[in-house]
Design an enzyme around this catalytic site. Structure first.
Site, PDB file in Angstrom:
ATOM      1  N   CYS A   7      39.807   4.320   7.867  1.00 22.66           N
ATOM      2  CA  CYS A   7      39.827   2.951   7.364  1.00 22.66           C
ATOM      3  C   CYS A   7      41.268   2.487   7.259  1.00 22.66           C
ATOM      4  O   CYS A   7      42.071   3.068   6.515  1.00 22.66           O
ATOM      5  CB  CYS A   7      39.142   2.868   6.005  1.00 22.66           C
ATOM      6  SG  CYS A   7      39.243   1.236   5.232  1.00 22.66           S
ATOM      7  N   CYS A  44      20.934   7.520 -10.978  1.00 21.31           N
ATOM      8  CA  CYS A  44      22.158   7.259 -10.229  1.00 21.31           C
ATOM      9  C   CYS A  44      23.381   7.786 -10.967  1.00 21.31           C
ATOM     10  O   CYS A  44      24.513   7.479 -10.596  1.00 21.31           O
ATOM     11  CB  CYS A  44      22.316   5.767  -9.944  1.00 21.31           C
ATOM     12  SG  CYS A  44      22.421   4.739 -11.423  1.00 21.31           S
ATOM     13  N   CYS A  76      35.618  -4.507   6.446  1.00 27.18           N
ATOM     14  CA  CYS A  76      35.263  -3.251   5.764  1.00 27.18           C
ATOM     15  C   CYS A  76      34.247  -2.472   6.583  1.00 27.18           C
ATOM     16  O   CYS A  76      33.214  -3.008   7.001  1.00 27.18           O
ATOM     17  CB  CYS A  76      34.701  -3.555   4.375  1.00 27.18           C
ATOM     18  SG  CYS A  76      34.015  -2.111   3.533  1.00 27.18           S
ATOM     19  N   GLN A 122      18.573  -1.773  -3.783  1.00 26.13           N
ATOM     20  CA  GLN A 122      19.532  -0.748  -3.377  1.00 26.13           C
ATOM     21  C   GLN A 122      20.377  -1.227  -2.199  1.00 26.13           C
ATOM     22  O   GLN A 122      19.883  -1.889  -1.290  1.00 26.13           O
ATOM     23  CB  GLN A 122      18.784   0.535  -2.969  1.00 26.13           C
ATOM     24  CG  GLN A 122      18.006   1.191  -4.095  1.00 26.13           C
ATOM     25  CD  GLN A 122      18.887   1.968  -5.061  1.00 26.13           C
ATOM     26  OE1 GLN A 122      20.114   1.910  -4.982  1.00 26.13           O
ATOM     27  NE2 GLN A 122      18.272   2.677  -5.986  1.00 26.13           N
ATOM     28  N   ASN A 176      13.513   4.518 -13.454  1.00 24.51           N
ATOM     29  CA  ASN A 176      14.663   4.273 -12.578  1.00 24.51           C
ATOM     30  C   ASN A 176      15.692   3.472 -13.369  1.00 24.51           C
ATOM     31  O   ASN A 176      15.933   2.295 -13.086  1.00 24.51           O
ATOM     32  CB  ASN A 176      14.212   3.521 -11.319  1.00 24.51           C
ATOM     33  CG  ASN A 176      15.346   3.300 -10.342  1.00 24.51           C
ATOM     34  OD1 ASN A 176      16.309   4.048 -10.312  1.00 24.51           O
ATOM     35  ND2 ASN A 176      15.231   2.250  -9.535  1.00 24.51           N
TER      36      ASN A 176
END
Length: 377
Positions: free
Chosen positions: A3, A333, A87, A211, A306
């Site tokens: 990158c 997460c 990006c 998501q 979740n």
């Protein structure tokens, strides 16, 4: 993954980008196993890897620069715009639309918000791409002043971007670091972006969460569906259900499923999806997950949770621990909050688990765990 932005120190968000992806995945797997206590009796499936680049279906870009030369990306330490439109994480569809959005900023005379001076209008540009390549655009403004100009030039933008389905303005009047405000003004006839996942049409409204890695999210839902089908519960709660991904995948003619989510926008989207899929026994309510569970007169056989990164509330952990719920499917997460919540629910023991790498190049990941109640003597 290479990158140029990272090499030039213009953006350091991808903290693991210099580490080979196989090593990233192994380290995340080890961290997930530690969160579950390194138990030898947990059956781990192989991790679900992600493409290393071009996996992110959402671009959340701070607007800087000037009307004639806007930047779309982040701000540096002096609150000046850093352009990151190339990006490597964005999908090809997002890459293709960003230059047209920059042109739209100029044509519609949308002055970028200047943080030090507290002047200007356009703060953020949020773009989401569906698995079918359709787009939702949200323009975060300080006030309604530019809305008339946006409406005037919107038809030209829709012609230039025929895949653009939903456009809205979000109002964020305060001088604050948050990404968006509470009020949304819809500018298109279509209200939702269709997110087709595993053959199920979910509907994303402007203020709903989905998501950011569509392929890995599809694998996550398939795994939950498989585990739930094996257990064959007659009743399920899907707590923190969002737009209904788990509930819609786990519903069936012989199963009562209730999804709980605080966002009314997300609940409206989930209801629409259930109706279109013919899932008459899948329903959704706008409510707090903890309050709903604690106030219910009867518990289901299985609960799906979740939660956000902070994990479950202490009260919900206590309720699950003392309830008659036999199994919990926990999608986490954050390994730290998962470990804390498991420690608070010792009667619900991990039996199966799998890592889902939603966020390559960073330390973040999702882990799905099947918990089963054990009756202690």
């Amino acid at each position: 993954m290479h990158c140029s932005y990272f090499d030039a120190e213009r953006c350091r968000s991808c903290t693991l980008i210099e580490q080979p992806y196989t090593e990233q995945l192994a380290a995340k797997q080890a961290q997930a196993q530690r969160a579950l206590g390194d138990r030898s009796d947990v059956q781990w499936s192989s991790p679900v890897a992600s493409p290393e680049r071009e996996f992110r279906n959402k671009a959340k870009m701070v607007v800087g620069g000037t009307v004639q030369r806007p930047t779309l990306g982040i701000l540096d330490v002096e609150a000046r715009g850093v352009d990151l439109r190339d990006c490597g994480l964005y999908t090809p569809g997002l890459h293709a639309c960003i230059p047209l959005l920059a042109e739209f900023i100029t044509v519609a005379d949308l002055t970028p918000y200047d943080i030090p001076r507290r002047a200007g209008e356009l703060k953020n540009v949020l773009v989401t791409e569906s698995p079918d390549g359709e787009l939702m655009l949200r323009l975060v403004l300080r006030s309604q002043e530019p809305v008339a100009r946006i409406r005037k030039h919107l038809p030209a933008l829709l012609r230039a971007l025929p895949q653009l389905r939903v456009v809205s303005v979000n109002l964020l009047p305060g001088h604050t670091a948050i990404v968006e405000g509470e009020r949304e003004i819809l500018l298109t006839e279509q209200e939702t972006l269709r997110m087709r996942v595993n053959g199920i049409d979910m509907h994303l409204r402007p203020q709903s969460f989905f998501q950011t890695n569509s392929d890995v999210a599809a694998a996550l839902y398939r795994q939950a569906q498989e585990w739930v089908s094996e257990q064959a519960p007659a009743s399920i709660w899907d707590l923190y259900c969002g737009v209904g991904g788990f509930a819609l995948h786990c519903g069936g003619a012989a199963r009562e499923v209730v999804g709980i989510e605080t966002s009314r926008e997300a609940v409206a989207s989930a209801d629409l999806s259930a109706r279109q899929a013919g899932l008459s026994r899948v329903s959704f309510q706008a409510a707090d997950a903890t309050a709903f569970a604690v106030g219910a007169s009867e518990a289901p056989e299985l609960v799906i949770v979740n939660p956000p990164r902070r994990g479950l509330s202490d009260e919900l952990c206590r309720w699950l621990e003392s309830s008659s719920v036999q199994r919990v499917v926990y999608s986490s997460c954050d390994a730290g909050s998962l470990a804390r919540d498991l420690a608070a629910m010792p009667s619900l023991v991990p039996r199966r688990a799998r890592l889902f790498d939603m966020f390559p190049q960073t330390a973040h990941f999702e882990v799905l765990t099947l918990l089963e109640r054990v009756h202690r003597r």
